[in-house]
Design a protein around this motif. Structure first.
Motif, PDB file in Angstrom:
ATOM      1  N   LEU A   1       0.250   2.798 -12.344  1.00  0.00           N
ATOM      2  CA  LEU A   1      -0.561   2.791 -11.405  1.00  0.00           C
ATOM      3  C   LEU A   1      -1.230   0.640 -12.189  1.00  0.00           C
ATOM      4  CD1 LEU A   1      -2.142   5.651 -10.016  1.00  0.00           C
ATOM      5  CD2 LEU A   1      -0.913   3.340  -8.973  1.00  0.00           C
ATOM      6  N   ALA A   2      -1.955   0.806 -13.488  1.00  0.00           N
ATOM      7  CA  ALA A   2      -2.075  -0.701 -14.541  1.00  0.00           C
ATOM      8  C   ALA A   2      -0.915  -1.842 -13.749  1.00  0.00           C
ATOM      9  CB  ALA A   2      -2.238   0.211 -15.204  1.00  0.00           C
ATOM     10  N   TRP A   3       0.231  -0.942 -13.869  1.00  0.00           N
ATOM     11  CA  TRP A   3       1.139  -2.683 -14.020  1.00  0.00           C
ATOM     12  C   TRP A   3       1.365  -3.422 -12.212  1.00  0.00           C
ATOM     13  CZ3 TRP A   3       5.282  -2.652 -10.553  1.00  0.00           C
ATOM     14  CH2 TRP A   3       6.403  -3.405 -10.513  1.00  0.00           C
ATOM     15  N   PHE A   4       1.548  -2.136 -11.670  1.00  0.00           N
ATOM     16  CA  PHE A   4       1.646  -2.127 -10.379  1.00  0.00           C
ATOM     17  C   PHE A   4      -0.021  -3.165  -9.505  1.00  0.00           C
ATOM     18  CE2 PHE A   4       0.886  -1.125  -5.648  1.00  0.00           C
ATOM     19  CZ  PHE A   4       2.628  -1.343  -4.953  1.00  0.00           C
ATOM     20  N   ASP A   5      -0.743  -2.861 -10.531  1.00  0.00           N
ATOM     21  CA  ASP A   5      -1.878  -3.902  -9.732  1.00  0.00           C
ATOM     22  C   ASP A   5      -2.489  -5.071 -10.088  1.00  0.00           C
ATOM     23  OD1 ASP A   5      -2.865  -1.111  -7.810  1.00  0.00           O
ATOM     24  OD2 ASP A   5      -4.825  -0.990  -9.914  1.00  0.00           O
ATOM     25  N   THR A   6      -1.699  -5.237 -11.484  1.00  0.00           N
ATOM     26  CA  THR A   6      -1.601  -6.394 -12.227  1.00  0.00           C
ATOM     27  C   THR A   6       0.227  -7.178 -11.226  1.00  0.00           C
ATOM     28  OG1 THR A   6      -2.780  -6.422 -14.024  1.00  0.00           O
ATOM     29  CG2 THR A   6      -1.501  -8.596 -13.959  1.00  0.00           C
TER      30      THR A   6
ATOM     31  N   ALA B   1       0.809  -0.796  -0.530  1.00  0.00           N
ATOM     32  CA  ALA B   1      -0.110  -0.009  -0.051  1.00  0.00           C
ATOM     33  C   ALA B   1       0.536   1.172  -0.192  1.00  0.00           C
ATOM     34  CB  ALA B   1      -1.168   0.199   1.127  1.00  0.00           C
ATOM     35  N   ASP B   2       2.076   1.427   0.518  1.00  0.00           N
ATOM     36  CA  ASP B   2       2.793   2.315   0.600  1.00  0.00           C
ATOM     37  C   ASP B   2       3.364   2.230  -0.685  1.00  0.00           C
ATOM     38  OD1 ASP B   2       2.863   2.948   3.141  1.00  0.00           O
ATOM     39  OD2 ASP B   2       4.209   1.657   3.777  1.00  0.00           O
ATOM     40  N   LEU B   3       4.162   1.543  -1.573  1.00  0.00           N
ATOM     41  CA  LEU B   3       4.489   1.591  -2.644  1.00  0.00           C
ATOM     42  C   LEU B   3       3.791   2.403  -3.910  1.00  0.00           C
ATOM     43  CD1 LEU B   3       6.175  -1.663  -3.173  1.00  0.00           C
ATOM     44  CD2 LEU B   3       7.577   1.016  -3.493  1.00  0.00           C
ATOM     45  N   ARG B   4       1.955   1.874  -3.730  1.00  0.00           N
ATOM     46  CA  ARG B   4       1.019   2.686  -4.672  1.00  0.00           C
ATOM     47  C   ARG B   4       0.662   3.748  -4.199  1.00  0.00           C
ATOM     48  NH1 ARG B   4      -3.493   2.908  -6.597  1.00  0.00           N
ATOM     49  NH2 ARG B   4      -4.637   1.964  -8.174  1.00  0.00           N
ATOM     50  N   ARG B   5       0.208   4.223  -2.772  1.00  0.00           N
ATOM     51  CA  ARG B   5       0.222   5.593  -2.550  1.00  0.00           C
ATOM     52  C   ARG B   5       1.649   6.604  -2.865  1.00  0.00           C
ATOM     53  NH1 ARG B   5       2.021   8.050   0.871  1.00  0.00           N
ATOM     54  NH2 ARG B   5       3.509   6.181   2.448  1.00  0.00           N
ATOM     55  N   ARG B   6       3.111   6.176  -2.506  1.00  0.00           N
ATOM     56  CA  ARG B   6       3.994   7.282  -3.461  1.00  0.00           C
ATOM     57  C   ARG B   6       3.703   7.189  -5.037  1.00  0.00           C
ATOM     58  NH1 ARG B   6       9.236   7.584  -1.072  1.00  0.00           N
ATOM     59  NH2 ARG B   6       8.808   7.383   0.614  1.00  0.00           N
ATOM     60  N   ILE B   7       3.746   6.269  -5.905  1.00  0.00           N
ATOM     61  CA  ILE B   7       3.248   6.566  -7.275  1.00  0.00           C
ATOM     62  C   ILE B   7       2.224   7.211  -7.637  1.00  0.00           C
ATOM     63  CG2 ILE B   7       2.001   4.898  -9.258  1.00  0.00           C
ATOM     64  CD1 ILE B   7       3.871   2.379  -7.947  1.00  0.00           C
ATOM     65  N   GLY B   8       0.824   6.952  -6.917  1.00  0.00           N
ATOM     66  CA  GLY B   8      -0.534   7.639  -6.628  1.00  0.00           C
ATOM     67  C   GLY B   8       0.153   9.470  -6.767  1.00  0.00           C
ATOM     68  N   GLU B   9       1.693   9.629  -5.682  1.00  0.00           N
ATOM     69  CA  GLU B   9       1.029  11.056  -5.031  1.00  0.00           C
ATOM     70  C   GLU B   9       2.488  11.141  -5.290  1.00  0.00           C
ATOM     71  OE1 GLU B   9       0.749  10.743  -1.016  1.00  0.00           O
ATOM     72  OE2 GLU B   9      -1.641  10.548  -0.933  1.00  0.00           O
ATOM     73  N   ALA B  10       2.882  10.691  -6.474  1.00  0.00           N
ATOM     74  CA  ALA B  10       4.463  11.446  -6.519  1.00  0.00           C
ATOM     75  C   ALA B  10       4.298  12.670  -7.521  1.00  0.00           C
ATOM     76  CB  ALA B  10       5.028  10.452  -7.254  1.00  0.00           C
ATOM     77  N   LYS B  11       4.755  13.909  -6.954  1.00  0.00           N
ATOM     78  CA  LYS B  11       4.805  15.215  -7.807  1.00  0.00           C
ATOM     79  C   LYS B  11       6.316  14.757  -8.403  1.00  0.00           C
ATOM     80  CE  LYS B  11       1.159  16.777  -4.678  1.00  0.00           C
ATOM     81  NZ  LYS B  11       0.923  15.403  -4.665  1.00  0.00           N
ATOM     82  N   GLY B  12       6.491  16.279  -9.114  1.00  0.00           N
ATOM     83  CA  GLY B  12       8.092  16.643  -9.884  1.00  0.00           C
ATOM     84  C   GLY B  12       7.581  16.362 -11.297  1.00  0.00           C
ATOM     85  N   SER B  13       8.360  16.594 -11.826  1.00  0.00           N
ATOM     86  CA  SER B  13       7.954  16.692 -13.691  1.00  0.00           C
ATOM     87  C   SER B  13       7.035  14.684 -14.084  1.00  0.00           C
ATOM     88  CB  SER B  13       9.357  16.553 -14.524  1.00  0.00           C
ATOM     89  OG  SER B  13      10.254  15.553 -14.132  1.00  0.00           O
ATOM     90  N   VAL B  14       6.392  15.112 -14.137  1.00  0.00           N
ATOM     91  CA  VAL B  14       5.552  13.267 -13.291  1.00  0.00           C
ATOM     92  C   VAL B  14       4.666  14.489 -14.836  1.00  0.00           C
ATOM     93  CG1 VAL B  14       4.302  11.598 -12.960  1.00  0.00           C
ATOM     94  CG2 VAL B  14       6.157  13.129 -11.271  1.00  0.00           C
ATOM     95  N   ASP B  15       4.309  12.575 -15.178  1.00  0.00           N
ATOM     96  CA  ASP B  15       3.572  12.122 -16.669  1.00  0.00           C
ATOM     97  C   ASP B  15       2.088  11.667 -16.653  1.00  0.00           C
ATOM     98  OD1 ASP B  15       2.611  10.707 -19.221  1.00  0.00           O
ATOM     99  OD2 ASP B  15       3.472  12.597 -19.700  1.00  0.00           O
ATOM    100  N   GLU B  16       0.765  11.856 -16.168  1.00  0.00           N
ATOM    101  CA  GLU B  16       0.235  11.493 -16.499  1.00  0.00           C
ATOM    102  C   GLU B  16      -0.206  10.058 -16.509  1.00  0.00           C
ATOM    103  OE1 GLU B  16      -1.423  11.562 -13.120  1.00  0.00           O
ATOM    104  OE2 GLU B  16      -0.256  13.566 -13.047  1.00  0.00           O
ATOM    105  N   ARG B  17      -0.556   9.881 -17.929  1.00  0.00           N
ATOM    106  CA  ARG B  17      -0.425   9.255 -18.512  1.00  0.00           C
ATOM    107  C   ARG B  17       0.349   7.873 -18.121  1.00  0.00           C
ATOM    108  NH1 ARG B  17      -1.368   6.166 -24.114  1.00  0.00           N
ATOM    109  NH2 ARG B  17       0.373   4.493 -24.331  1.00  0.00           N
ATOM    110  N   ALA B  18       2.045   8.198 -17.794  1.00  0.00           N
ATOM    111  CA  ALA B  18       2.777   7.379 -17.519  1.00  0.00           C
ATOM    112  C   ALA B  18       2.246   6.787 -15.717  1.00  0.00           C
ATOM    113  CB  ALA B  18       4.106   7.891 -16.897  1.00  0.00           C
ATOM    114  N   ARG B  19       1.687   8.146 -14.679  1.00  0.00           N
ATOM    115  CA  ARG B  19       1.002   6.961 -13.690  1.00  0.00           C
ATOM    116  C   ARG B  19      -0.469   6.341 -13.682  1.00  0.00           C
ATOM    117  NH1 ARG B  19       1.844  10.796  -8.829  1.00  0.00           N
ATOM    118  NH2 ARG B  19       1.338  12.907 -10.544  1.00  0.00           N
TER     119      ARG B  19
END
Ligand code: SF4
Ligand code: SF4
Length: 240
Positions: free
Chosen positions: A33-38, A11-29
């Motif tokens: 996240l889809a990769w992570f859930d699988t 859950a920590d890792l998923r939250r980190r992916i969901g909340e990561a900031k900076g030069s982050v692309d929403e398509r990449a997120r």
């Protein structure tokens, strides 16, 4: 100070992916996240953290996108056509830690044999100079899998410093770099997400250097990934 992966939960890792900031692309997120859930089904946090850290997550996402992507029906690519393996500088392009290790493992047994530079001084050391085929084909990085052309003559021109149209990287390569950037942001404070220079890893392997030495000599500065992603983004934007 980085903390041990063992203190993390899924859950920590998923939250980190969901909340990561900076030069982050929403398509990449969305992709990560889809990769992570699988990937997280029945798996603990440690292997998931490792896949983010060594770039396996980015490579698996790129491979899935590549298998879905339509290659140009008029692609000119063929075995023994290797102008795309003439590199435009000593770096050769950005690859992940896992790709670097696998490329090194594939080339190490070939240490001391003639390499691509016996054909062309700027060719990738992984190339076979006689057949002009990749000697690490199954371990070739995402960068190599993404390059395609409708005109081998354009590739030859570009390898000589020109800018002929018809050759370039498929769109999934930008996703790969963006997912790597997001993986780095999500792993901040846990472990660094490193990238490496393709040509330097290959050169070290055929020189007979061990993997640790090769990784150390080929490790990028952090900004190299950002520069590669921004450079590709601007090319994609210019093409519309
Ligand atoms: S990208 Fe260009 S040089 Fe490489 S195989 Fe295709 S046509 Fe040949
Ligand atoms: S790893 Fe193989 S495909 Fe990639 S540039 Fe080197 S020789 Fe070409």
């Amino acid at each position: 100070m980085a903390r041990a992966d063992t203190s993390l939960t899924v859950a920590d890792l998923r939250r980190r992916i969901g909340e990561a900031k900076g030069s982050v692309d929403e398509r990449a997120r969305r992709l990560l996240l889809a990769w992570f859930d699988t990937a997280a089904r029945g798996v603990g946090a440690k292997p998931l953290a490792r896949a983010l850290r060594d770039g396996t997550a980015a490579v698996q996402i790129a491979e899935a996108l590549r298998s879905d992507a339509a290659q140009p029906s008029n692609a000119a690519c063929a075995k023994g056509c290797a102008f795309c393996c003439i590199l435009d500088g000593p770096d050769g392009g950005t690859i992940t830690a896992d790709e670097a290790s696998r490329l090194h493992a594939a080339l190490s047994p070939l240490a001391g044999t003639p390499d691509g530079r016996n054909w062309h001084p700027k060719a990738c050391p992984a190339l076979d100079p006689a057949t002009r085929t990749c000697r690490a084909y199954d371990a070739r990085p995402t960068l190599c899998r993404a390059y395609v052309s409708t005109d081998a003559g354009a590739c030859e021109t570009n390898a000589a410093g020109g800018s002929a149209p018809g050759a370039g990287l498929m769109g999934f390569h930008l996703d790969y770099l963006s997912v790597l950037t997001l993986s780095r942001a999500a792993m901040t404070g846990i472990a660094p997400v490193q990238t490496y220079a393709l040509a330097k890893i290959a050169a070290s392997a055929v020189r007979g250097q061990d993997v640790e030495t090769a990784l150390q000599s080929a490790r990028h500065k952090p900004r190299t990934l950002d520069d590669a992603r921004r450079g590709l983004s601007s090319v994609a934007a210019a093409r519309g």
